[in-house]
Design a protein around this motif. Structure first.
Motif, PDB file in Angstrom:
ATOM      1  N   SER A 136      13.399 -18.175  26.632  1.00 21.55           N
ATOM      2  CA  SER A 136      12.376 -18.621  25.424  1.00 21.55           C
ATOM      3  C   SER A 136      12.857 -20.063  25.195  1.00 21.55           C
ATOM      4  O   SER A 136      13.929 -20.676  25.806  1.00 21.55           O
ATOM      5  CB  SER A 136      12.643 -17.775  24.114  1.00 21.55           C
ATOM      6  N   ASP A 137      11.754 -20.577  24.448  1.00 24.70           N
ATOM      7  CA  ASP A 137      12.129 -22.164  24.131  1.00 24.70           C
ATOM      8  C   ASP A 137      11.369 -22.101  22.730  1.00 24.70           C
ATOM      9  O   ASP A 137      10.277 -21.767  22.637  1.00 24.70           O
ATOM     10  CB  ASP A 137      11.624 -23.010  25.231  1.00 24.70           C
ATOM     11  N   PRO A 138      11.958 -22.937  21.915  1.00 22.34           N
ATOM     12  CA  PRO A 138      11.285 -23.047  20.385  1.00 22.34           C
ATOM     13  C   PRO A 138       9.690 -23.836  20.718  1.00 22.34           C
ATOM     14  O   PRO A 138       8.965 -23.381  19.617  1.00 22.34           O
ATOM     15  CB  PRO A 138      11.945 -23.854  19.778  1.00 22.34           C
ATOM     16  N   SER A 139       9.645 -24.444  21.610  1.00 27.79           N
ATOM     17  CA  SER A 139       8.167 -24.994  21.996  1.00 27.79           C
ATOM     18  C   SER A 139       7.184 -24.012  22.361  1.00 27.79           C
ATOM     19  O   SER A 139       5.997 -24.244  22.406  1.00 27.79           O
ATOM     20  CB  SER A 139       8.259 -26.240  22.917  1.00 27.79           C
ATOM     21  N   VAL A 140       7.706 -22.633  22.883  1.00 30.75           N
ATOM     22  CA  VAL A 140       6.879 -21.925  23.468  1.00 30.75           C
ATOM     23  C   VAL A 140       6.196 -20.748  22.748  1.00 30.75           C
ATOM     24  O   VAL A 140       5.255 -20.167  22.575  1.00 30.75           O
ATOM     25  CB  VAL A 140       7.590 -21.260  24.824  1.00 30.75           C
ATOM     26  N   GLU A 141       7.249 -20.231  21.746  1.00 29.64           N
ATOM     27  CA  GLU A 141       7.009 -18.950  21.060  1.00 29.64           C
ATOM     28  C   GLU A 141       5.709 -19.175  20.197  1.00 29.64           C
ATOM     29  O   GLU A 141       5.066 -17.836  20.281  1.00 29.64           O
ATOM     30  CB  GLU A 141       7.962 -18.518  20.264  1.00 29.64           C
ATOM     31  N   PRO A 142       5.556 -20.186  19.408  1.00 34.57           N
ATOM     32  CA  PRO A 142       4.111 -20.222  18.706  1.00 34.57           C
ATOM     33  C   PRO A 142       3.026 -20.111  19.627  1.00 34.57           C
ATOM     34  O   PRO A 142       1.998 -19.448  19.084  1.00 34.57           O
ATOM     35  CB  PRO A 142       4.315 -21.531  17.955  1.00 34.57           C
ATOM     36  N   LEU A 143       2.945 -20.844  20.560  1.00 37.71           N
ATOM     37  CA  LEU A 143       1.818 -20.511  21.386  1.00 37.71           C
ATOM     38  C   LEU A 143       1.304 -19.243  22.075  1.00 37.71           C
ATOM     39  O   LEU A 143       0.549 -18.607  22.310  1.00 37.71           O
ATOM     40  CB  LEU A 143       1.752 -21.549  22.699  1.00 37.71           C
ATOM     41  N   LYS A 144       2.772 -18.474  22.334  1.00 38.89           N
ATOM     42  CA  LYS A 144       2.596 -17.088  22.798  1.00 38.89           C
ATOM     43  C   LYS A 144       1.997 -16.289  21.827  1.00 38.89           C
ATOM     44  O   LYS A 144       1.075 -15.549  22.315  1.00 38.89           O
ATOM     45  CB  LYS A 144       4.123 -16.561  23.308  1.00 38.89           C
TER      46      LYS A 144
END
Length: 299
Positions: free
Chosen positions: A78-86
């Motif tokens: 995971s990456d903090p920049s990724v989870e909201p978009l997922k």
């Protein structure tokens, strides 16, 4: 010595949507869609910051961009920049296609610093700009066959406009030149001229020609606001289109190396309002219930 960067989040510059040359999910966009667009922007911003990081080798940039892609598709960590978009993609029933295509553009930036001709530049825009418009349209449930071609033209124009405005900065800071080399040769210009404090007559001729080509793209995209069902989105795009036309026309006479091309906030707002007003005149308000985007749209 600073610690090596481990993730895309570590490479963030702090630049956000309010620092961009054009509005990103302004309040014209309905709240039900703003979250998805902002999550998309933040993911893309993370990739862009990696591609532009001067302390990373091309190979390390590719590794970090690949990790961003794997995090989005579930193949990696995971990456903090990724989870909201997922979360937003799942909520809207959208695939990750457009975000992954933008990562392809950033991989190009990591490997490539010169463009031979206009076709090469537009190929870059296909991955660096067009997926943004397509994602926004898909989130709003618009018909790709009806709106993609004109959206692609506007997005390509916005990208080229940004390249022209930032041509000196891109060359000095990144040794990156998006101006097609064949157009430079045609007017007797060379890349080193981009490092000057003021554009030479030869470079001014290059910028004028590319601005004229950009205006052609904007003319191709002009019908888009009237083809969009979502009224609020049509106003947003009309405002952006009007701003782009005004700024591109400015490059016919202004020197981006020595002059500020962008307007101040007041002039910026007035120009945007002009685009909105023109759209309001052309089409009455059409209210409709939100149409969920079809799963897999934009593949």
């Amino acid at each position: 010595m600073s610690a090596p960067l481990q993730t895309a989040t570590d490479a963030r510059t702090g630049k956000g949507q309010h620092d961009e040359n054009f509005p990103v999910a302004s309040h014209l966009i309905h709240p039900r869609n703003r979250g998805a667009i902002l999550a998309f922007y933040n993911y893309v911003r993370a990739g862009d910051d990696v591609a532009d990081h001067t302390g990373l080798s091309p190979e390390r940039k590719i590794e970090m961009l690949d990790a961003l892609a794997d995090a989005l598709t579930g193949k990696g960590g995971s990456d903090p920049s990724v989870e909201p978009l997922k979360r937003e993609l799942a909520a809207h029933g959208q695939p990750p296609t457009h975000a992954l295509e933008l990562l392809d553009a950033f991989r190009m930036d990591a490997r490539k610093s010169r463009y031979a001709d206009w076709d090469e530049l537009i190929h870059y825009c296909r991955y660096s700009a067009m997926p943004v418009g397509r994602f926004v349209l898909d989130v709003h449930g618009e018909d790709p066959a009806r709106v993609y071609p004109t959206s692609d033209a506007i997005c390509a124009a916005l990208q080229v406009l940004n390249h022209l405005q930032d041509c000196g900065k891109d060359f000095r800071n990144l040794d990156r030149v998006y101006i097609p080399l064949d157009v430079m040769r045609k007017h007797g210009a060379d890349v080193s001229m981009l490092g000057a404090d003021r554009a030479s007559p030869q470079l001014r001729a290059v910028i004028r020609e590319l601005a004229e080509r950009t205006l052609v793209l904007l003319e191709e995209g002009a019908p888009l606001p009237n083809r969009i069902d979502d009224f609020r989105l049509s106003l947003e795009i009309a405002a952006i289109h009007r701003l782009a036309v005004v700024l591109t026309k400015g490059l016919l006479t202004r020197d981006p190396l020595s002059e500020k091309v962008h307007h101040g906030k007041a002039a910026f707002a007035l120009t945007a309002l002009g685009g909105i007003a023109a759209t309001l005149v052309r089409r009455p308000f059409r209210s409709r219930a939100p149409r969920p985007a079809a799963a897999g749209a934009g593949r």
